[in-house]
Design an enzyme around this catalytic site. Structure first.
Site, PDB file in Angstrom:
ATOM      1  N   CYS A  88       1.564  17.277  -4.137  1.00  0.00           N
ATOM      2  CA  CYS A  88       1.754  18.612  -4.692  1.00  0.00           C
ATOM      3  C   CYS A  88       2.934  19.320  -4.040  1.00  0.00           C
ATOM      4  O   CYS A  88       3.227  19.112  -2.866  1.00  0.00           O
ATOM      5  CB  CYS A  88       0.507  19.447  -4.454  1.00  0.00           C
TER       6      CYS A  88
ATOM      7  N   ARG B 135       8.463  13.916  -5.345  1.00  0.00           N
ATOM      8  CA  ARG B 135       7.252  13.799  -4.537  1.00  0.00           C
ATOM      9  C   ARG B 135       6.071  13.232  -5.333  1.00  0.00           C
ATOM     10  O   ARG B 135       5.081  12.828  -4.760  1.00  0.00           O
ATOM     11  CB  ARG B 135       6.866  15.169  -3.976  1.00  0.00           C
TER      12      ARG B 135
ATOM     13  N   TRP C 133      -0.537  17.057  -8.031  1.00  0.00           N
ATOM     14  CA  TRP C 133      -0.868  15.629  -8.018  1.00  0.00           C
ATOM     15  C   TRP C 133      -2.385  15.597  -7.933  1.00  0.00           C
ATOM     16  O   TRP C 133      -2.966  15.967  -6.910  1.00  0.00           O
ATOM     17  CB  TRP C 133      -0.219  15.000  -6.788  1.00  0.00           C
TER      18      TRP C 133
ATOM     19  N   ASN D  50      -1.640  23.604  -1.885  1.00  0.00           N
ATOM     20  CA  ASN D  50      -1.543  22.181  -1.510  1.00  0.00           C
ATOM     21  C   ASN D  50      -2.616  21.923  -0.460  1.00  0.00           C
ATOM     22  O   ASN D  50      -2.848  22.778   0.401  1.00  0.00           O
ATOM     23  CB  ASN D  50      -0.190  21.857  -0.875  1.00  0.00           C
ATOM     24  N   GLY D  51      -3.216  20.746  -0.491  1.00  0.00           N
ATOM     25  CA  GLY D  51      -4.248  20.433   0.498  1.00  0.00           C
ATOM     26  C   GLY D  51      -5.594  20.260  -0.180  1.00  0.00           C
ATOM     27  O   GLY D  51      -5.675  20.148  -1.414  1.00  0.00           O
TER      28      GLY D  51
ATOM     29  N   GLU E  59       6.843  -5.847   3.914  1.00  0.00           N
ATOM     30  CA  GLU E  59       7.640  -4.768   3.347  1.00  0.00           C
ATOM     31  C   GLU E  59       8.231  -5.182   1.994  1.00  0.00           C
ATOM     32  O   GLU E  59       8.239  -4.391   1.046  1.00  0.00           O
ATOM     33  CB  GLU E  59       8.751  -4.365   4.339  1.00  0.00           C
TER      34      GLU E  59
ATOM     35  N   LYS F 161       7.505  -3.209  -1.453  1.00  0.00           N
ATOM     36  CA  LYS F 161       8.571  -2.678  -2.307  1.00  0.00           C
ATOM     37  C   LYS F 161       8.370  -3.123  -3.743  1.00  0.00           C
ATOM     38  O   LYS F 161       8.448  -2.333  -4.670  1.00  0.00           O
ATOM     39  CB  LYS F 161       9.948  -3.154  -1.850  1.00  0.00           C
TER      40      LYS F 161
ATOM     41  N   GLU G 195       5.085  -1.583  -5.439  1.00  0.00           N
ATOM     42  CA  GLU G 195       5.026  -0.135  -5.698  1.00  0.00           C
ATOM     43  C   GLU G 195       5.937   0.314  -6.826  1.00  0.00           C
ATOM     44  O   GLU G 195       5.638   1.283  -7.511  1.00  0.00           O
ATOM     45  CB  GLU G 195       5.243   0.700  -4.424  1.00  0.00           C
TER      46      GLU G 195
ATOM     47  N   HIS H 151      -4.325 -20.913   5.360  1.00  0.00           N
ATOM     48  CA  HIS H 151      -5.743 -20.649   5.670  1.00  0.00           C
ATOM     49  C   HIS H 151      -6.448 -19.962   4.503  1.00  0.00           C
ATOM     50  O   HIS H 151      -7.448 -19.286   4.694  1.00  0.00           O
ATOM     51  CB  HIS H 151      -5.853 -19.817   6.944  1.00  0.00           C
TER      52      HIS H 151
ATOM     53  N   LYS I 281       5.656  10.878  -2.677  1.00  0.00           N
ATOM     54  CA  LYS I 281       6.600  10.618  -1.607  1.00  0.00           C
ATOM     55  C   LYS I 281       5.979  10.856  -0.240  1.00  0.00           C
ATOM     56  O   LYS I 281       6.135  10.066   0.668  1.00  0.00           O
ATOM     57  CB  LYS I 281       7.856  11.474  -1.794  1.00  0.00           C
TER      58      LYS I 281
END
Ligand code: AGP
Length: 608
Positions: free
Chosen positions: A2, A27, A74, A100-101, A481, A485, A488, A504, A603
């Site tokens: 948000c 964001r 969001w 926000n929160g 990583e 990438k 996402e 394994h 973000k």
């Protein structure tokens, strides 16, 4: 996540707020809304989806107000609908709140408010704030907000306006960032400096527990008991241009291409080649304490944690300090054993990640020395750690982290040299690492110069539904990583593994439709990597090998090969990650996806 933008001044508030919201789009959000005051009345407009939808609603009905608040939401509690979008209004429509929160006790508050006759129109936790403030509002607006917040459990960054107080915005913070932007005859509030960068560079960061009354020419900060708190105006270093695309199709590509410059910026003034060491101004105050530490715990999330894993290998090998890397989200739910000989390093691009922040607070409570590796200057983690090092990577807008990762690796290398030189590392070794760091920008430029080859490769592999990334030692975190990438931004299922671990269990997945991206530079574990690659070849898996220039052997065993220049083993991830970023980027483009704003992601993750 948000975003909040508020404005008070002589400009057109609707346009200024829309502009600010657009700068927060990166964001991640799924609805947006705005509330302004005109002629003593609050008018609010909301829209689901992109900000252009909100803009369309405002076009033609722009009231040219001088005050307003706005929000990108969001969804957490309730679907992304207009009812659930912010701002939320009080029953009488006089008060508007953006939040926000998460209000943890919202159910109980909601029930009580309903009993008192308040009517709720949304499913959100945030709406209780508008009604609670209305309940307390007699004639002192700020007081009402203070009283309401005293009843709230959870986290908030809020901006509130009241139609009968058209000269003020009340803002408050607990666990969710807010910054005041100080202009001439105008003031701003935002959850992220990116929103106001085009208007002012003078900012005041609000701390947890603080509440501010903002007018056109003034701001006044207190605690919830209205005890005055002194504040400091800081200057933002980033420019507006830095936060724009600069001719590239996407922020992600721009940020990948910036990496040679990022290496220069994050090492500027810090390398001391003659003495084989580094100078890190942000750690000077704790240098003596660092000499005595016997253990390091690195706390981070996502990409920042993978950088931490590379840091673990570096610090153990070169500084000879035991290092553990923890998921920040798990840390405080265990029983972490810490003492004054433990240094805890939080790595965070945004400096606002809720889990990392909570973990660092727990570490502080337990008496550990807390350090930050943070990109956003003045962010909460940067302010709450005992000392730290800024990345100086400039604003990172794309949700997928790229240049922040390379700068995190650079800072970790610099910290390794500092800690190593305090211990057994020789001047020669220190000098050798520094010399190699200085060569990295040119080497990254060379990799970037071959980006069209990676684009071709991405086209070839864009339709596979699965991918596996493998690596060993310094390149194991890189495999993770690379997989992150890809997943996402392309939504392709991909996993990163330590190459030796693959047999394994995970090797069962391999067939001709499951390509493997093997990161196998010519380093101390190259031969071991090759054995694992052979195991995959025997199962018909398609193989891409990322290896060191000149290694022609790779072409005999792989379907495709990507070359990177040679560097020190510890620095290989800084070069190796660039083709992985480009590969994921182009695959996302070929799949026609929203590269910079992938679905379901934000973000900076400011909730637990
Ligand atoms: C990386 O591409 C991610 N989007 C994500 O994993 C990110 O690195 C993580 O959320 C941590 O963020 P921070 O660095 O701002 O704390």
């Amino acid at each position: 996540m948000c975003g909040i933008v508020g404005y008070l001044g002589e400009k057109n508030a609707e346009n200024t707020l829309l502009e600010g919201l657009k700068r927060l789009e990166y964001r991640g959000y799924d609805s947006a809304g705005i509330a302004i005051i005109k002629n003593g009345k609050v008018t609010s407009r909301k829209a689901v989806g992109k900000i252009v939808n909100l803009e369309k609603k405002i076009n033609g009905k722009n009231m040219d107000a001088g005050i307003g608040i706005s929000h990108t939401r969001w969804a957490t509690h309730g679907k992304p609908t207009e009812e659930n979008a912010h701002p939320h209004l009080s029953c009488d429509g006089n008060i508007a709140v953006v939040h926000n929160g998460i209000i943890e006790n919202y159910q109980a508050l909601r029930e009580e408010l309903k009993k008192k006759g308040h009517k709720f129109v949304s499913e959100t936790d945030s709406e209780v704030l508008a009604h609670l403030i209305e309940e307390f509002y007699k004639n002192d607006f700020k007081r009402a907000v203070c009283e309401a917040l005293k009843l709230v459990e959870g986290t908030y960054g809020i901006a509130v306006i009241a139609g009968d107080k058209p000269q003020e915005i009340i803002v408050a913070r607990k666990g969710s960032p807010l910054v005041l932007g100080i202009g001439e005859n105008e003031n701003f509030v935002a959850s992220d400096v990116a929103a106001i960068l085009g208007y002012t560079k003078q900012v005041v960061y609000l701390n947890d527990g603080e509440i501010a009354k903002i007018t056109k020419n003034n701001f006044e900060i207190t605690d919830l008991d209205e005890k005055k708190i002194d504040s400091e105006i800081s200057e933002i270093e980033w420019s507006l241009e830095e936060s724009q695309k600069g001719g590239h199709d996407h922020f992600m590509l721009k940020e990948i291409m910036e990496q040679p410059k990022v290496i220069v910026d994050s090492t500027r003034g810090r390398l001391m080649p003659d003495e084989g060491t580094v100078r890190l101004g942000g750690l000077e105050a704790v240098e003596e304490k660092l000499r005595k530490i016997e253990r390091i715990i690195i706390l981070a999330c996502g990409t920042a944690r993978y950088a931490g894993l590379v840091g673990e290998y570096m610090m153990e090998e070169y500084a000879e300090i035991p290092v553990e890397v923890e998921f920040a989200s798990e840390f405080r739910y265990r029983k972490p054993i810490l003492d004054e000989r433990t240094a805890v390093i939080a790595i965070s691009q945004s400096g606002e990640t809720a889990d990392t922040l909570a973990a660092i607070r727990e570490a502080k409570r337990k008496g550990a020395l807390t350090l930050g590796i943070v990109n956003v200057v003045g962010s909460t983690i940067a302010r709450e750690t005992d000392a730290g090092v800024y990345n100086h990577a400039g604003p990172e807008i794309a949700v997928a982290s790229t240049k922040a990762f390379t700068s995190q690796l650079i800072v970790l290398t610099l910290m390794t040299v500092l800690l190593g030189r305090q211990r057994k590392m020789s001047e020669v070794t220190g000098r050798r690492i520094i010399e190699e760091i200085e060569k990295l920008p040119k080497k990254i430029e060379k990799i970037l110069g071959a980006k069209d080859d990676i684009k071709k490769l991405a086209k070839k592999y864009a339709d596979y539904p699965n991918f596996m990334y493998l690596g060993r030692k310094y390149c194991f975190p890189l495999a993770e990583e690379g997989a992150l990438k890809l997943k996402e931004i392309s939504y392709i299922h991909s996993e990163g593994f330590a190459a030796g671990e693959m047999k394994h269990g995970s090797i069962a997945l391999i067939d001709e439709d499951f390509p493997v991206f093997a990161i196998a530079p010519k380093d101390s574990v190259y031969e071991k990597n090759i054995s694992n690659i052979e195991e995959i070849r025997a199962r018909m898996g398609k193989i891409i090998i990322l290896t060191t220039e000149g290694n022609k052997e790779a072409e005999k065993i792989a379907d495709d090969v990507i070359y990177i220049p040679k560097t020190l083993e510890m620095l290989t991830p800084i070069l190796g990650v660039v083709p992985l970023q480009l590969f994921a980027y182009y695959i996302s483009c070929f799949r026609g996806l929203d590269v910079d704003k992938p679905r379901n992601l934000a973000k900076s993750v400011t909730v637990e």
